[in-house]
Design a protein around this motif. Structure first.
Motif, PDB file in Angstrom:
ATOM      1  N   PHE A  46       0.839  -1.193   0.000  1.00 46.28           N
ATOM      2  CA  PHE A  46       0.000   0.000   0.000  1.00 46.28           C
ATOM      3  C   PHE A  46       0.879   1.250   0.000  1.00 46.28           C
ATOM      4  CE2 PHE A  46      -2.247  -3.315   2.512  1.00 46.28           C
ATOM      5  CZ  PHE A  46      -3.242  -3.594   1.591  1.00 46.28           C
ATOM      6  N   PRO A  47       0.516   2.247  -0.810  1.00 49.33           N
ATOM      7  CA  PRO A  47       1.306   3.480  -0.842  1.00 49.33           C
ATOM      8  C   PRO A  47       1.388   4.145   0.539  1.00 49.33           C
ATOM      9  CG  PRO A  47      -0.208   3.410  -2.693  1.00 49.33           C
ATOM     10  CD  PRO A  47      -0.567   2.264  -1.797  1.00 49.33           C
ATOM     11  N   SER A  48       2.534   4.713   0.838  1.00 51.49           N
ATOM     12  CA  SER A  48       2.750   5.314   2.157  1.00 51.49           C
ATOM     13  C   SER A  48       1.930   6.588   2.365  1.00 51.49           C
ATOM     14  CB  SER A  48       4.232   5.608   2.365  1.00 51.49           C
ATOM     15  OG  SER A  48       4.681   6.497   1.366  1.00 51.49           O
ATOM     16  N   ASP A  49       1.467   7.219   1.283  1.00 45.82           N
ATOM     17  CA  ASP A  49       0.698   8.450   1.452  1.00 45.82           C
ATOM     18  C   ASP A  49      -0.780   8.194   1.756  1.00 45.82           C
ATOM     19  OD1 ASP A  49       0.380   7.477  -1.155  1.00 45.82           O
ATOM     20  OD2 ASP A  49      -0.067   9.474  -1.955  1.00 45.82           O
ATOM     21  N   TRP A  50      -1.206   6.932   1.742  1.00 44.20           N
ATOM     22  CA  TRP A  50      -2.580   6.618   2.118  1.00 44.20           C
ATOM     23  C   TRP A  50      -2.701   6.651   3.638  1.00 44.20           C
ATOM     24  CZ3 TRP A  50      -4.160   1.774  -1.191  1.00 44.20           C
ATOM     25  CH2 TRP A  50      -4.273   2.146  -2.532  1.00 44.20           C
ATOM     26  N   GLN A  51      -3.778   7.248   4.130  1.00 43.89           N
ATOM     27  CA  GLN A  51      -3.995   7.361   5.571  1.00 43.89           C
ATOM     28  C   GLN A  51      -4.781   6.144   6.047  1.00 43.89           C
ATOM     29  OE1 GLN A  51      -6.495  10.619   6.704  1.00 43.89           O
ATOM     30  NE2 GLN A  51      -6.340  10.156   8.883  1.00 43.89           N
ATOM     31  N   GLN A  52      -4.128   5.272   6.814  1.00 46.36           N
ATOM     32  CA  GLN A  52      -4.811   4.087   7.348  1.00 46.36           C
ATOM     33  C   GLN A  52      -5.714   4.513   8.489  1.00 46.36           C
ATOM     34  OE1 GLN A  52      -2.341   0.684   8.190  1.00 46.36           O
ATOM     35  NE2 GLN A  52      -3.805  -0.079   9.704  1.00 46.36           N
ATOM     36  N   ILE A  53      -7.006   4.120   8.412  1.00 46.65           N
ATOM     37  CA  ILE A  53      -7.930   4.508   9.477  1.00 46.65           C
ATOM     38  C   ILE A  53      -8.357   3.326  10.341  1.00 46.65           C
ATOM     39  CG2 ILE A  53      -8.767   6.619   8.417  1.00 46.65           C
ATOM     40  CD1 ILE A  53     -11.160   5.096   7.341  1.00 46.65           C
ATOM     41  N   SER A  54      -8.201   2.109   9.830  1.00 49.47           N
ATOM     42  CA  SER A  54      -8.507   0.955  10.681  1.00 49.47           C
ATOM     43  C   SER A  54      -7.894  -0.309  10.082  1.00 49.47           C
ATOM     44  CB  SER A  54     -10.024   0.773  10.847  1.00 49.47           C
ATOM     45  OG  SER A  54     -10.606   0.336   9.644  1.00 49.47           O
ATOM     46  N   VAL A  83      -8.706   7.916   1.302  1.00 47.21           N
ATOM     47  CA  VAL A  83      -8.054   8.469   0.106  1.00 47.21           C
ATOM     48  C   VAL A  83      -9.020   9.441  -0.552  1.00 47.21           C
ATOM     49  CG1 VAL A  83      -6.538   6.514  -0.341  1.00 47.21           C
ATOM     50  CG2 VAL A  83      -8.818   6.508  -1.302  1.00 47.21           C
ATOM     51  N   GLU A  84      -8.490  10.524  -1.081  1.00 46.54           N
ATOM     52  CA  GLU A  84      -9.358  11.519  -1.706  1.00 46.54           C
ATOM     53  C   GLU A  84      -9.866  11.049  -3.053  1.00 46.54           C
ATOM     54  OE1 GLU A  84      -7.991  15.514  -1.597  1.00 46.54           O
ATOM     55  OE2 GLU A  84      -7.231  15.296   0.434  1.00 46.54           O
ATOM     56  N   SER A  85      -9.011  10.474  -3.843  1.00 48.05           N
ATOM     57  CA  SER A  85      -9.431   9.907  -5.120  1.00 48.05           C
ATOM     58  C   SER A  85      -8.501   8.752  -5.440  1.00 48.05           C
ATOM     59  CB  SER A  85      -9.393  10.956  -6.231  1.00 48.05           C
ATOM     60  OG  SER A  85      -8.060  11.370  -6.431  1.00 48.05           O
ATOM     61  N   ILE A  86      -8.983   7.847  -6.262  1.00 45.45           N
ATOM     62  CA  ILE A  86      -8.197   6.656  -6.576  1.00 45.45           C
ATOM     63  C   ILE A  86      -8.534   6.197  -7.981  1.00 45.45           C
ATOM     64  CG2 ILE A  86      -9.899   5.082  -5.574  1.00 45.45           C
ATOM     65  CD1 ILE A  86      -6.146   4.548  -5.319  1.00 45.45           C
ATOM     66  N   ASP A  87      -7.538   5.734  -8.664  1.00 40.53           N
ATOM     67  CA  ASP A  87      -7.728   5.122  -9.971  1.00 40.53           C
ATOM     68  C   ASP A  87      -8.013   3.637  -9.724  1.00 40.53           C
ATOM     69  OD1 ASP A  87      -7.707   4.518 -12.664  1.00 40.53           O
ATOM     70  OD2 ASP A  87      -5.517   4.499 -12.809  1.00 40.53           O
ATOM     71  N   ILE A  88      -9.062   3.131 -10.319  1.00 41.55           N
ATOM     72  CA  ILE A  88      -9.456   1.735 -10.106  1.00 41.55           C
ATOM     73  C   ILE A  88      -8.334   0.788 -10.521  1.00 41.55           C
ATOM     74  CG2 ILE A  88     -11.191  -0.025 -10.652  1.00 41.55           C
ATOM     75  CD1 ILE A  88     -12.091   2.495  -8.943  1.00 41.55           C
ATOM     76  N   ALA A  89      -7.565   1.161 -11.533  1.00 40.15           N
ATOM     77  CA  ALA A  89      -6.445   0.328 -11.970  1.00 40.15           C
ATOM     78  C   ALA A  89      -5.418   0.149 -10.848  1.00 40.15           C
ATOM     79  CB  ALA A  89      -5.788   0.942 -13.199  1.00 40.15           C
ATOM     80  N   LYS A  90      -5.267   1.149  -9.971  1.00 39.30           N
ATOM     81  CA  LYS A  90      -4.337   1.052  -8.842  1.00 39.30           C
ATOM     82  C   LYS A  90      -4.806  -0.008  -7.843  1.00 39.30           C
ATOM     83  CE  LYS A  90      -0.900   2.308  -6.211  1.00 39.30           C
ATOM     84  NZ  LYS A  90       0.455   1.903  -6.537  1.00 39.30           N
ATOM     85  N   ILE A  91      -6.122  -0.049  -7.576  1.00 38.81           N
ATOM     86  CA  ILE A  91      -6.676  -1.074  -6.673  1.00 38.81           C
ATOM     87  C   ILE A  91      -6.444  -2.458  -7.268  1.00 38.81           C
ATOM     88  CG2 ILE A  91      -8.750  -1.915  -5.508  1.00 38.81           C
ATOM     89  CD1 ILE A  91      -9.880   0.943  -5.754  1.00 38.81           C
ATOM     90  N   GLU A  92      -6.713  -2.585  -8.554  1.00 37.84           N
ATOM     91  CA  GLU A  92      -6.530  -3.866  -9.239  1.00 37.84           C
ATOM     92  C   GLU A  92      -5.060  -4.295  -9.192  1.00 37.84           C
ATOM     93  OE1 GLU A  92      -7.604  -5.629 -13.618  1.00 37.84           O
ATOM     94  OE2 GLU A  92      -8.814  -3.985 -12.832  1.00 37.84           O
ATOM     95  N   GLU A  93      -4.162  -3.361  -9.376  1.00 36.59           N
ATOM     96  CA  GLU A  93      -2.724  -3.643  -9.321  1.00 36.59           C
ATOM     97  C   GLU A  93      -2.327  -4.165  -7.938  1.00 36.59           C
ATOM     98  OE1 GLU A  93       1.172  -0.870  -8.934  1.00 36.59           O
ATOM     99  OE2 GLU A  93      -0.222  -0.324 -10.545  1.00 36.59           O
ATOM    100  N   ILE A  94      -2.853  -3.560  -6.892  1.00 35.74           N
ATOM    101  CA  ILE A  94      -2.542  -4.002  -5.529  1.00 35.74           C
ATOM    102  C   ILE A  94      -3.085  -5.403  -5.282  1.00 35.74           C
ATOM    103  CG2 ILE A  94      -3.034  -3.567  -3.081  1.00 35.74           C
ATOM    104  CD1 ILE A  94      -2.864  -0.554  -3.778  1.00 35.74           C
ATOM    105  N   LEU A  95      -4.299  -5.686  -5.742  1.00 42.39           N
ATOM    106  CA  LEU A  95      -4.864  -7.026  -5.571  1.00 42.39           C
ATOM    107  C   LEU A  95      -4.039  -8.068  -6.326  1.00 42.39           C
ATOM    108  CD1 LEU A  95      -8.726  -6.435  -5.746  1.00 42.39           C
ATOM    109  CD2 LEU A  95      -7.331  -6.896  -3.746  1.00 42.39           C
TER     110      LEU A  95
END
Length: 145
Positions: A46-54, A83-95
């Motif tokens: 997960f990118p370090s700039d994402w704010q983990q909330i739980s 996250v303020e905005s996200i590209d769906i391709a980024k989620i798919e890449e992480i999965l």
């Protein structure tokens, strides 16, 4: 008299072993178990700039077995990010980092125009999920047995 003491000790020993097996440390492990869930989940970067909330996890009994009363999604690990905005391709890449061969995507939009995207795949008997809720600006990832 000695026979009764020996029988009593055997019965107590069997009860103790049964309790250990059911509640403390199961003698046999289920597959997939928590170590499988954790191994697949930890491959996702997960990118370090994402704010983990739980985050949450359920290890079952010593990571080896699920309690009798809780069979569904017993072994799981998840994280939620803001996250303020996200590209769906980024989620798919992480999965796909978790060895997913193919990711299925489902998008829906509410009447107010808020978008929700759910992504899912299966690998080695595990269910890997990712979802994004535009209204809440939350991104959720989970691995489950």
């Amino acid at each position: 008299m000695k026979k009764k003491i020996i029988i009593g000790l055997v019965v107590v020993g069997m009860l103790a072993l049964g309790y250990i097996n059911l509640a403390i440390y199961p003698f046999r492990t289920q597959h997939p178990n928590f170590s499988d869930v954790e191994r697949v989940f930890n491959k996702m970067q997960f990118p370090s700039d994402w704010q983990q909330i739980s985050d949450s996890e359920n290890r079952g009994i010593a990571g080896r077995a699920c309690p009798v009363e809780s069979e569904s999604w017993c072994f799981h690990k998840s994280r939620t990010f803001r996250v303020e905005s996200i590209d769906i391709a980024k989620i798919e890449e992480i999965l796909k980092q978790s060895e997913c061969p193919a990711v299925s995507t489902k998008e829906s939009e509410s009447t107010s125009g808020n978008k929700t995207v759910s992504l899912e795949c299966s690998v080695k008997g595990l269910s890997i999920n990712g979802s994004y809720n535009e209204r809440k600006q939350e991104l959720y990832f989970a691995a489950r047995s």
